[in-house]
Design an enzyme around this catalytic site. Sequence first.
Site, mmCIF file in Angstrom:
data_model
loop_
_atom_site.group_PDB
_atom_site.id
_atom_site.type_symbol
_atom_site.label_atom_id
_atom_site.label_comp_id
_atom_site.label_asym_id
_atom_site.label_seq_id
_atom_site.Cartn_x
_atom_site.Cartn_y
_atom_site.Cartn_z
ATOM 1 N N ASP A 124 0.840 -1.204 0.000
ATOM 2 C CA ASP A 124 0.000 0.000 0.000
ATOM 3 C C ASP A 124 0.874 1.253 0.000
ATOM 4 O OD1 ASP A 124 -2.291 1.883 1.187
ATOM 5 O OD2 ASP A 124 -3.263 0.013 0.605
ATOM 6 N N ASP A 125 0.369 2.332 0.513
ATOM 7 C CA ASP A 125 1.009 3.656 0.508
ATOM 8 C C ASP A 125 2.417 3.611 1.133
ATOM 9 O OD1 ASP A 125 1.347 6.331 0.370
ATOM 10 O OD2 ASP A 125 -0.392 6.864 1.595
ATOM 11 N N ASP B 263 -12.851 2.120 4.554
ATOM 12 C CA ASP B 263 -11.672 1.968 5.410
ATOM 13 C C ASP B 263 -12.066 1.299 6.715
ATOM 14 O OD1 ASP B 263 -10.005 3.065 3.611
ATOM 15 O OD2 ASP B 263 -9.649 4.945 4.661
ATOM 16 N N ASP C 284 -6.166 4.914 -5.412
ATOM 17 C CA ASP C 284 -6.831 5.624 -4.326
ATOM 18 C C ASP C 284 -7.121 7.076 -4.721
ATOM 19 O OD1 ASP C 284 -7.832 6.030 -1.774
ATOM 20 O OD2 ASP C 284 -6.124 5.085 -0.794
HETATM 21 C C1 GLA Z 1 -6.749 5.595 2.123
HETATM 22 C C2 GLA Z 1 -7.239 4.200 1.777
HETATM 23 C C3 GLA Z 1 -6.561 3.196 2.695
HETATM 24 C C4 GLA Z 1 -5.066 3.287 2.533
HETATM 25 C C5 GLA Z 1 -4.613 4.709 2.781
HETATM 26 C C6 GLA Z 1 -3.145 4.891 2.436
HETATM 27 O O1 GLA Z 1 -7.173 5.973 3.380
HETATM 28 O O2 GLA Z 1 -8.618 4.135 1.852
HETATM 29 O O3 GLA Z 1 -7.010 1.892 2.411
HETATM 30 O O4 GLA Z 1 -4.719 2.873 1.237
HETATM 31 O O5 GLA Z 1 -5.340 5.647 2.010
HETATM 32 O O6 GLA Z 1 -2.713 6.177 2.623
#
Ligand code: GLA
Length: 776
Positions: free
Chosen positions: A362-363, A543, A474
């Site tokens: 992810d991020d 989320d 995203d």
């Molecule tokens: C958003 C997404 C999460 C995650 C974060 C990462 O909040 O909904 O699932 O990927 O960004 O920064």
Amino acid sequence: MIKVKDGVFFLETDKTSYIFKLTDKGHPEHIYYGSRVTCADIEALRMKNTIMLGSSVDYAPDTPAYSLDNILLEYSGIGKGDYRHTPIEIIMPDGSFVTDFVYSGYSLADTAYECDGLPTAYGKAQTLIVDYKDKKYDGIVLKSIYTVFEECNVICRACELENNSEGDVIIRKLMSFMLDIPASPFDMITFDGTWAREAHLHRRAVEAGILVNDSTTGSSSNRHNPGFLLAARDADEERGIVYGFNLVYSGNHYSAVEKGPFGTVRVMSGINPHCFLWKLKRGEKFSTPEAVITLGECGYNSVMENMHAFVNEHIVRGKYKNAERPVVLNNWEAHFFNFNRRKLHSLAGKAQKLGVEMFVLDDGWFGARESDRAGLGDWQVNTKKLPGGITALAKKINKMGMKFGLWFEPECVNEDSNLFRAHPDWIIKVPGREGSVGRNQYVLDLTKAEVQDYIVDSLDKVLSSANIEYVKWDYNRHISDAYSNTLKNQGEFYHRYIMGLYSVLERIFFQKHPNVLFESCSSGGNRFDLGMLCYSPQIWTSDNTDPIERLDIQGGIYCLYPQSAVSAHVSMSPHQQTLRPTPLSTRFNVAAFGVLGYELDFGELTPHERREIKEQIAFYKKHRRTFQYGKLNFVKSEKTNQILWQIKGDDEIFAGIYQRHQTSCPERDILRVPLCDAYKEYLVESVKQYLRIGRFGSLIKHITPVALRADGFIVRVADRHFAMTDGKEFYKCSGRALRAGIGLAMQYAGTGYHEKLRILGDFGSNIYHIKEIKGE
Ligand code: GLA
């Protein structure tokens, strides 16, 4: 099937008929939309209009008792006597708002409708286009488009406005459709919320006046999903007439339901007129997004059945259409920004052992992204965190036997980024005003060709550099300061942004990387809509992964979207956003009714929890087609603290019972399964799950041979390595018995333990596997 004869337009699906007829003045009069009827019924079904009423306005001096206000119409304008909410508000070349579109012809095609710049439903379909010309300016043509998807009982509608007159036309509002329904007490059901609380079902009575469901955030939004229902007052999950509506659109939407003075109900949907203004010059055409309409007589379930089939068959496209989706492990809630290669390898190793199929980073893997304050926009790998880059990481993950996926947020930029320093003029902002930020970031101006190219090129570079088989895209804020220096008319901004987004998605995911599984996300479900589903077969629903919150969130989303689109992860307990502790079984039992994934650090679990997850994943994989593509039903619960979801696959049914708060000495539970075939025989078995020993607190000393302390060493060690198998139930019975409802084992009530008891407690749940017995 579409039949046109003597000014009557007859649209038929497997279970519904939709009829309209031209009046002798050339206006399209809506006759009927409901369960199937024949053309012979038209005169009887028609609303009768024989006298003028009080202050009503006659259409023309020679047309007594012909008032547009009194007629059910397919589309209506301003200024000719219809005073209900209008779907079209345009400034004509003469400066007036008055329009009068009358019939001028039609065409039929054996294909679905296609629209330049906007995604539409596709596949086996028939399309009817009815042309109406304005009576004063016959160069101004309104095309009303109907596409019939017979098997899923869906009719799509859209409009095009063409200007072939001498002057300009200014569109302030142009809805995709309008539908007038004869009187009946209705409720409007919308799916509303905010971040981490998306799509909660709200039901409001349609009374005199107008109910609106809309978004002004720039995207379809987590506040009000574009889809909604109109349910007969006595309709519920299983019974009664319910209409379903949705839009194939990801931008600002608007829907209104109006109960008019004569008790009829008018429904419309389209692009939100909020900040919308579109100049149509001579020779130009404007097309609305496509709207989706369906209807059924078995409550929300019939809308679900139609909409789910429609999305799976006519919206989702490409390699993953109808394909089983992989079980992912997403590292976000395990690490947030705090990871390195070693941590990722270690998590991936555990994931692989438990049966995970796709490891998603992810991020935080790019630029100077150590927090959400910097780096967004710089799509170059951070080699300090990941020596060897994404290429080496993907190789390593592939070598472990898993696929590799990666997170991007291409539409936004941090001020502290190389991209912003190089192109400060690429953000959305009004000259001379300070821009507002959301999550420390600006939105890039996707109406600009150079911004679109930057996004396509930078993603293409990363996606071509490694074996990346999944992308999480995203988008973490709403739009503010709407303005683009590419546009003369800022009223076009929001719509052009969405068209820019669709063009970028098309280039990346259809043209360059068609084999990548694209999961759309927008702070969770801030853009859960049919427009995005045309590009991304699944969407990160919220989320919020707390299973009890997900009952409402997924429960709302299911009313309009199939389980195959609903990405659902098991995460840690207590939950990060609600601090609610929930059993691992319930977290799985809720996530399994979608596209299952995990989002936690397996290293923080007990050895027994890891074994449990391994069993969960193996079980899910075995029944994945049923969970992702089976027919989903809600069963109306007699208990206010329970939710009942059921799914029917080819020869099996799963029935989930989810309990919110425990009541003491609970009322008895009945398992009623309307999806069973009355004339078949079934085996009913509770799906194996576990109870943590620690859950019993100090009661543990009463069931062990020696008195043990709940917080003592032995119990703590036992809790890590062992768990009790939850009460097993097994029945053999007919579909008739299951449709009537069979008695389940009693729930634990504090007066003794028995292996046949069901121990749910707060937030407990069970899934029952109901399997057909073949050949009896
Ligand atoms: C958003 C997404 C999460 C995650 C974060 C990462 O909040 O909904 O699932 O990927 O960004 O920064």
